[in-house]
Design a protein around this motif. Structure first.
Motif, short mmCIF file in Angstrom:
data_model
loop_
_atom_site.label_atom_id
_atom_site.label_comp_id
_atom_site.label_asym_id
_atom_site.label_seq_id
_atom_site.Cartn_x
_atom_site.Cartn_y
_atom_site.Cartn_z
N GLU A 233 -24.48 -7.43 8.25
CA GLU A 233 -24.92 -8.19 9.43
C GLU A 233 -24.80 -9.68 9.17
O GLU A 233 -24.33 -10.44 10.03
CB GLU A 233 -26.36 -7.80 9.76
N GLU A 234 -25.23 -10.12 7.96
CA GLU A 234 -25.15 -11.55 7.63
C GLU A 234 -23.70 -12.01 7.57
O GLU A 234 -23.35 -13.09 8.08
CB GLU A 234 -25.82 -11.80 6.29
N ALA A 235 -22.82 -11.20 6.97
CA ALA A 235 -21.42 -11.59 6.86
C ALA A 235 -20.73 -11.64 8.22
O ALA A 235 -19.85 -12.48 8.44
CB ALA A 235 -20.70 -10.60 5.94
N SER A 236 -21.12 -10.74 9.12
CA SER A 236 -20.48 -10.72 10.44
C SER A 236 -20.80 -11.96 11.25
O SER A 236 -20.06 -12.33 12.17
CB SER A 236 -20.91 -9.47 11.20
N GLN A 237 -21.91 -12.65 10.94
CA GLN A 237 -22.31 -13.84 11.69
C GLN A 237 -21.73 -15.13 11.10
O GLN A 237 -21.93 -16.20 11.66
CB GLN A 237 -23.85 -13.93 11.70
N MET A 238 -21.01 -15.01 9.96
CA MET A 238 -20.48 -16.20 9.31
C MET A 238 -19.23 -16.69 10.03
O MET A 238 -18.35 -15.90 10.39
CB MET A 238 -20.16 -15.91 7.84
N THR A 239 -19.14 -18.03 10.23
CA THR A 239 -17.96 -18.63 10.84
C THR A 239 -16.86 -18.76 9.81
O THR A 239 -17.08 -18.54 8.62
CB THR A 239 -18.31 -20.02 11.41
N HIS A 240 -15.65 -19.15 10.27
CA HIS A 240 -14.56 -19.38 9.33
C HIS A 240 -14.89 -20.48 8.34
O HIS A 240 -14.50 -20.42 7.17
CB HIS A 240 -13.28 -19.72 10.10
N GLY A 241 -15.61 -21.50 8.82
CA GLY A 241 -16.01 -22.58 7.92
C GLY A 241 -16.97 -22.08 6.84
O GLY A 241 -16.85 -22.46 5.68
N ASP A 242 -17.91 -21.21 7.26
CA ASP A 242 -18.85 -20.65 6.28
C ASP A 242 -18.11 -19.80 5.25
O ASP A 242 -18.39 -19.87 4.04
CB ASP A 242 -19.90 -19.79 6.98
N LEU A 243 -17.18 -18.99 5.73
CA LEU A 243 -16.41 -18.12 4.82
C LEU A 243 -15.57 -18.95 3.87
O LEU A 243 -15.41 -18.63 2.69
CB LEU A 243 -15.53 -17.16 5.61
#
Length: 733
Positions: free
Chosen positions: A665-675
């Motif tokens: 769930e946390e990973a699915s909410q990450m933006t490209h910048g966060d990734l």
């Protein structure tokens, strides 16, 4: 240990035959005794029967006389009935007994017991025939009388008189014949008894004599055999006490035999070994894995289907380090070489002979020779690098290596007790070590690279172990000493070969030469695809690199990238722009080199695909990488772009979940910048397995730390399946 001795049947054949003969004699004597006892018993029965017939005949005559004198008395009276009954029984008994005596065989008495009668000889047959002849004259007359004796309606006086008259004549002859028969049978019985006693005495004497001979002969043989065995045992003991190697036998259960060489105790370092379990002796002194492999290896040695030469190559105890009893490596720890050989009994594998040698001196000599060989190879490698690389680059590498080592030493010396502080120390050391490895790899100094890689393995293990302590960092000092020793060796070799070459002088005032250029538009990236770090600018000195050619710098980076590509099974083409003819501040010279090295490694390892994958995607099998440096009045710009697979954001998301860093769930909410920022986090890598070139998640962390340290900016632009471009902007003024 219970063992099965190899019995020599030929050696004991005469003993077995003698015992068999002795038992046969005893058996024959016993059988003869049983037979003669049976014969005597039958003779006794024959005498009893002849006496019984004689007595019965007398009883018949008496009963006939009694009946004759009592004639006229009531036939139903108890007296007459008792006499008639007895007369009838005795008559039947005499008839059956005479027949049995004459023919021999089984006879049953009035009580129902059966007896065997012997066959009598011709002389006795004559006497029985005479008695039988007289009985045959008397018996019919008795039967005729008995037929109507108890019938009051019939007069049987004549029959009784005839029977009485015949009894008077026949009874004497019957008794005389039977007496003669009894005497003859008795005489024969005595004769047989004498013969039996004689044979038994002779048999017992023969058995006793044979026993004496047997005891005398075989006791002497046993004495000689014991003497031979004692001599052999003494010789074996002398051998076992004299040989310098450890010798012992193992059974299937890994139990050591009762006899072993005296040297074995000293080699193994145990006072008691006989009867002990081999696995128990080795437990704690070799690794558990080697112990399990040893058990399996010995099991295969006992497998007759496995060839001994084949299984010998799998010996886990070949030149094995045997630790002391406490399990700590010390002066008592030695290298032992165990050799295993099968011992056969006929065609069966009975035991395993183990030969143990202390090969510590040989192993230490091999290690010393290997170390010297490695040092020679290392010096040749260093000489090759020194001879083929610009002395200025060598001097810079030595200076940078010492700087990295000093930084790591200072980091190690800094106090830190909390987990946050220890993790910070770990990441800082990791970055310095990774930078040092990158420069060494670029110069093809594989010895440096190997030591740095080993240190990174330890750092990676510490990073994954969770809780840290100050003692965890102590082993790193050994690697730092090795790296410093190697850098000193290179410096010494360089001074000898290139004494005239100028050394880098950080205190010298460089010539100022500024070449401006506008920042290209490709540096501008879309906001969604950019991770930027903005820090204030420092001033610094500049150095003029106008004496070095563009080709010289490009060749340095091309060789580095080519080596990585070969190890990764890829093909690349590196294009360089303005790598030499720009003015670089002295304080930025080393950071720029480190950043360039890390960017190149990242592009080859993570960006460029394999030739097969590129061709499948419709690309050229050779990947293209562009490295350029530009300078304007305020900034120095490093840009590296590859035409590889780009950054796979979904792949990063999946790896974060798989590594347990974030939930789904946390990973699915990450933006490209966060990734994208997670790629620059220490210890995270999208590569499945770490190797010399990548996979530990440190390279981009080094770039981030250097950019941050020098107040720079970091810009990333990527397009999945097509390209990735890194732009590093560092303040130059």
């Amino acid at each position: 240990m219970a063992t099965t001795h190899n019995v020599d049947n030929k050696r004991y054949r005469s003993l077995i035959i003698s015992i068999a003969l002795f038992l046969s004699l005893i058996g024959a004597l016993l059988a003869f005794t049983f037979y003669t006892s049976s014969l005597l018993e039958r003779n006794t029965v024959l005498i009893d029967k002849t006496n019984q017939v004689a007595n019965s005949a007398q009883a018949v005559i008496k009963d006939l006389f009694d009946l004759d004198s009592s004639y006229g008395e009531d036939t139903n009276s108890p007296h007459i009935q008792r006499v008639l009954e007895r007369l009838e029984q005795n008559t039947a008994l005499i008839t059956s007994s005479i027949t049995a005596i004459e023919q021999g065989g089984e006879i049953t008495d009035v009580d129902g017991k059966s007896y065997d009668l012997p066959k009598i000889n011709n002389n006795s047959q004559t006497k029985v025939a005479a008695a039988n002849e007289q009985w045959l004259l008397l018996e019919p007359k008795i039967q005729t009388y008995l037929k109507d004796a108890d019938n009051i309606m019939v007069d049987s006086s004549d029959e009784l008189i005839q029977a009485v008259e015949q009894a008077k004549t026949s009874s004497l002859l019957i008794n005389d014949s039977l007496d003669q028969l009894t005497d003859e049978v008795f005489i024969n019985a005595e004769r047989q008894a004498d013969t039996i006693r004689l044979i038994q005495i002779l048999g017992v004497a023969a058995i006793f004599a044979y026993f004496l001979i047997f005891v005398f002969f075989f006791v002497r043989r046993l004495r000689d055999t014991d003497a031979e065995a004692l001599a052999a045992r003494r010789e074996t003991q002398e051998i076992m006490e004299t040989v310098n190697t450890g010798l012992f036998l193992l059974d299937k259960d890994l139990n050591i035999g009762q006899q072993h060489s005296r040297a074995l105790n000293g080699i193994i370092g145990e006072d008691r070994l006989a009867g002990e379990n081999f696995a128990d002796v080795l437990r704690g002194r070799i690794s558990d894995k080697d112990l399990r492999t040893t058990r399996q290896f010995i099991e295969q040695l006992y497998n007759p289907r496995v060839k001994e030469k084949l299984v010998d190559s799998l010996n886990p105890l070949h030149k094995v380090m045997l630790h002391n009893a406490s399990g700590e490596e010390s002066t008592t720890s030695r290298f032992l070489d165990f050799k295993f050989s099968r011992v056969y009994e006929d065609k069966d594998i009975a035991r395993i002979l183990v030969n143990v040698n202390d090969v510590s001196d040989a192993v230490y000599l091999e290690q010393r020779l290997e170390k010297e060989r490695s040092q020679n190879d290392m010096q040749i490698e260093m000489l090759t690098t020194i001879l083929n690389v610009n002395p200025k680059i060598i001097n810079e590498f030595i200076s940078n290596t010492k700087a990295h080592i000093d930084k790591m030493n200072n980091i190690l010396k800094n106090p830190g007790s909390s987990q946050f502080e220890l993790e910070g120390k770990l990441k800082a050391i990791y970055r310095e070590m990774h930078s040092l490895k990158g420069e060494a790899s670029a110069l093809k100094l594989h010895s440096f690279t190997k030591i740095a890689s080993d240190a990174e393995d330890k750092l990676d293990a510490l990073q994954n172990q969770g809780k840290l302590s100050g003692n965890n960092f102590l082993p790193l000092a050994v690697h730092l000493d090795d790296l410093l020793s190697l850098s000193n060796t290179i410096e010494t070799l360089g001074e000898r070969i290139n004494q005239a070459a100028p050394k880098a002088n950080n205190n010298a005032k460089p010539v100022m030469s500024v070449k401006t250029a506008t920042q290209p538009s490709v540096v501008q990236a879309q906001v969604a695809d950019v991770a930027t770090i903005n820090i204030n600018v420092d001033g610094g000195n500049e150095i003029d690199l106008s004496d070095e050619s563009d080709d010289e710098h490009l060749s340095y980076y091309q060789d580095f990238a080519k080596d990585i590509a070969i190890r990764q099974g890829k093909k690349i083409q590196l294009n360089g722009h303005n790598l030499a003819h720009i003015n670089i501040p002295e304080r930025l010279k080393q950071p720029i080199k480190e950043i360039s090295i890390q960017l190149l490694r990242n592009a080859v390892v993570h960006g460029i695909e394999s030739p097969e994958a590129r061709q499948s995607a419709g690309k050229s099998a050779i990947g293209s990488i562009d490295l350029e440096m530009q300078r304007d009045s305020q900034n120095l710009i490093i840009a590296l772009q590859d035409d590889g697979q780009g950054i796979d954001y979904e792949g990063i998301r999946y790896k974060l979940i798989a590594d347990g860093r974030f939930t789904q769930e946390e990973a699915s909410q990450m933006t490209h910048g966060d990734l994208l920022k997670t790629l620059f986090a220490s210890g995270f890598s999208t590569k499945e397995h770490a190797d010399e070139d990548g996979g530990r998640g440190v390279g981009l962390d080094v770039i981030k730390a250097l950019v941050k340290e020098h107040n720079g900016k970091l810009n990333v632009n990527t397009e999945l399946g097509k390209m990735t471009r890194f732009v590093i902007t560092l303040p130059a003024a």
